[in-house]
Design an enzyme around this catalytic site. Structure first.
Site, mmCIF file in Angstrom:
data_model
loop_
_atom_site.group_PDB
_atom_site.id
_atom_site.type_symbol
_atom_site.label_atom_id
_atom_site.label_comp_id
_atom_site.label_asym_id
_atom_site.label_seq_id
_atom_site.Cartn_x
_atom_site.Cartn_y
_atom_site.Cartn_z
ATOM 1 N N LYS A 133 -4.628 20.151 37.426
ATOM 2 C CA LYS A 133 -6.047 19.839 37.232
ATOM 3 C C LYS A 133 -6.285 18.329 37.160
ATOM 4 C CE LYS A 133 -6.450 22.481 33.572
ATOM 5 N NZ LYS A 133 -5.021 22.882 33.533
ATOM 6 N N THR A 134 -5.469 17.631 36.386
ATOM 7 C CA THR A 134 -5.615 16.177 36.299
ATOM 8 C C THR A 134 -5.384 15.538 37.663
ATOM 9 O OG1 THR A 134 -4.699 16.326 34.072
ATOM 10 C CG2 THR A 134 -4.862 14.131 35.021
ATOM 11 N N ASP A 185 -10.964 16.819 30.087
ATOM 12 C CA ASP A 185 -9.938 17.849 29.957
ATOM 13 C C ASP A 185 -10.236 18.692 28.705
ATOM 14 O OD1 ASP A 185 -7.693 19.208 30.668
ATOM 15 O OD2 ASP A 185 -6.268 17.661 30.058
ATOM 16 N N THR A 195 -8.670 25.872 30.179
ATOM 17 C CA THR A 195 -7.654 26.883 30.468
ATOM 18 C C THR A 195 -8.307 28.227 30.762
ATOM 19 O OG1 THR A 195 -7.415 26.938 28.081
ATOM 20 C CG2 THR A 195 -5.647 25.913 29.323
ATOM 21 N N ARG A 240 4.389 21.500 36.937
ATOM 22 C CA ARG A 240 4.927 20.613 35.900
ATOM 23 C C ARG A 240 6.326 21.061 35.491
ATOM 24 N NH1 ARG A 240 0.988 19.847 31.825
ATOM 25 N NH2 ARG A 240 0.606 17.860 32.855
HETATM 26 P P1 ADP Z 1 -2.759 19.729 34.501
HETATM 27 O O1 ADP Z 1 -3.763 18.628 34.447
HETATM 28 O O2 ADP Z 1 -3.322 20.990 35.087
HETATM 29 O O3 ADP Z 1 -2.076 19.975 33.187
HETATM 30 P P2 ADP Z 1 -1.261 17.885 36.192
HETATM 31 O O4 ADP Z 1 -2.283 17.575 37.218
HETATM 32 O O5 ADP Z 1 -1.018 16.863 35.147
HETATM 33 O O6 ADP Z 1 -1.587 19.307 35.524
HETATM 34 O O7 ADP Z 1 0.103 18.222 36.977
HETATM 35 C C1 ADP Z 1 1.365 18.239 36.326
HETATM 36 C C2 ADP Z 1 2.451 17.713 37.252
HETATM 37 O O8 ADP Z 1 2.638 18.618 38.341
HETATM 38 C C3 ADP Z 1 2.147 16.372 37.891
HETATM 39 O O9 ADP Z 1 3.334 15.617 37.972
HETATM 40 C C4 ADP Z 1 1.690 16.695 39.275
HETATM 41 O O10 ADP Z 1 2.030 15.683 40.173
HETATM 42 C C5 ADP Z 1 2.432 17.976 39.594
HETATM 43 N N1 ADP Z 1 1.596 18.817 40.437
HETATM 44 C C6 ADP Z 1 0.612 19.643 39.999
HETATM 45 N N2 ADP Z 1 0.034 20.289 41.024
HETATM 46 C C7 ADP Z 1 0.660 19.877 42.135
HETATM 47 C C8 ADP Z 1 0.517 20.202 43.530
HETATM 48 N N3 ADP Z 1 -0.384 21.110 43.936
HETATM 49 N N4 ADP Z 1 1.313 19.585 44.408
HETATM 50 C C9 ADP Z 1 2.231 18.696 43.981
HETATM 51 N N5 ADP Z 1 2.434 18.353 42.695
HETATM 52 C C10 ADP Z 1 1.659 18.932 41.768
#
Ligand code: ADP
Length: 335
Positions: free
Chosen positions: A65-66, A110, A159, A218
């Protein structure tokens, strides 16, 4: 080590993760539908020369998401401001962020469902009219001074979209539902990350790590880093299938991605409670954990992978759970 398969990240890990983030929609692996929808929303906004509708992303931690919020800002050629629900304890906290936004900026909020209630009202107005009402003074003499703010795009993340109050949910023009990733998508992510880390990842090792990553990029990236460490210290640096297996067994992540706590919960459920049904708190006590830990940390994945079923009478182990733990269910097992 519990943290290994937790979908949450601490600050240190966030810093490491920065290097692995895809920078554009094309680089973002998987979530085809979300990507396509988003690309449409962004392109049409650009064509109209306006900020796109507010975007809500729903999905568990670690699903990207981030990363997507950063990509949205990048694709719009704009900058991103990041805050989170828990950081907004009163409406003033939100007013401070909103009133300093620049035109066209993307605000990533978030855990939007954890924002303080009074701030929610303020957000409604800001989203709809690009205005905040700043309350000056207290008691009967208090007055609300309307303040125009720059048009911006809110990217909210939660979530569970169902947890948001309807008036808030309705103010998003677009809701992106992020699913868990398929093993082949996780493999792609792992290969990409290995490339960025300069790690020599064998294809069968990528398959192995992907299968234990709980559908979550992640976790995949984290397991990759652990396997790399292991390969560097105990091997010749190459990430082979054998190295991956040895590393993951050292860290007690099994072939379904279950860790020690998950297995402790399953073992208790099977051995002590003959597969259930048993109440969550009883189950938690028997593994020496807080009920909340079991409910938030272990149970969601166990339910999603089909090892535990929630029933009105309590938690019940499935046939898969007995098989995975190598135990024979009693003839009167509850599933
Ligand atoms: P969230 O905000 O949903 O908790 P993040 O965006 O911080 O998740 O992603 C967590 C990690 O996983 C980061 O290092 C990100 O680069 C990697 N990641 C997440 N989704 C993807 C994707 N679709 N392709 C490649 N890497 C991803």
């Amino acid at each position: 080590e519990r943290d290994l398969v937790s979908p949450e990240a601490d600050l240190d890990e966030r810093a490491v993760e920065g290097a692995l983030r895809p920078k554009s929609l094309d680089e973002f692996v998987g979530q085809e539908r979300v990507r396509e929808q988003l690309s449409l929303v962004l392109r049409s906004a650009q064509r109209r020369g306006k900020a796109p509708d507010h975007i809500l992303m729903s999905g568990g931690p670690g699903l990207g998401k981030t990363t997507l919020a950063m990509i949205i800002a990048a694709e719009l050629g704009s900058s991103l401001r990041i805050t989170s629900g828990p950081a907004i304890e009163r409406s003033g906290d939100l007013a401070a962020v909103l009133s300093t936004l620049h035109e066209g900026e993307v605000l990533f909020l978030d855990e939007i469902h954890r924002m303080a209630r009074p701030a929610e009202e303020m957000l409604y107005v800001a989203m709809e009219d690009f205005r905040v009402d700043v309350v000056v003074g207290k008691g009967p003499g208090a007055t609300a001074i309307p303040l125009d703010i720059a048009p911006f795009t809110l990217v909210g993340a939660t979530t569970r979209a169902g947890m948001l109050p309807a008036p808030l949910r309705d103010r998003f023009g677009f809701v992106a539902h992020m699913d868990f990733y398929r093993p082949d998508e996780l493999e792609l992510i792992l290969r990409r990350s290995a490339g960025l880390l300069g790690a020599d990842l064998a294809p069968d090792a990528a398959v192995e790590i992907a299968g234990r990553s709980r559908g979550t990029p992640r976790i995949a990236n984290r397991l990759l880093r652990r396997v790399r460490d292991y390969a560097e210290v105990r091997g010749d640096g190459r990430l082979t299938l054998e190295t991956a297996r040895a590393a993951l067994s050292l860290y007690e992540v099994d072939d379904e991605g279950l860790d020690r706590l998950d297995r402790a919960v399953l073992t208790a459920l099977l051995r002590r409670f003959r597969g259930g049904p048993v109440g969550l708190s009883t189950l938690a006590v028997s593994v020496g954990e807080e009920p909340e830990t079991v409910e938030v940390v272990a149970e969601p994945f166990l339910v999603r992978s089909g090892f535990i079923a929630r029933t009105p009478r309590g938690r019940v182990a499935t046939a898969e759970a007995w098989a995975h733990m190598g135990l024979t269910p009693p003839p009167d097992a509850a599933f």
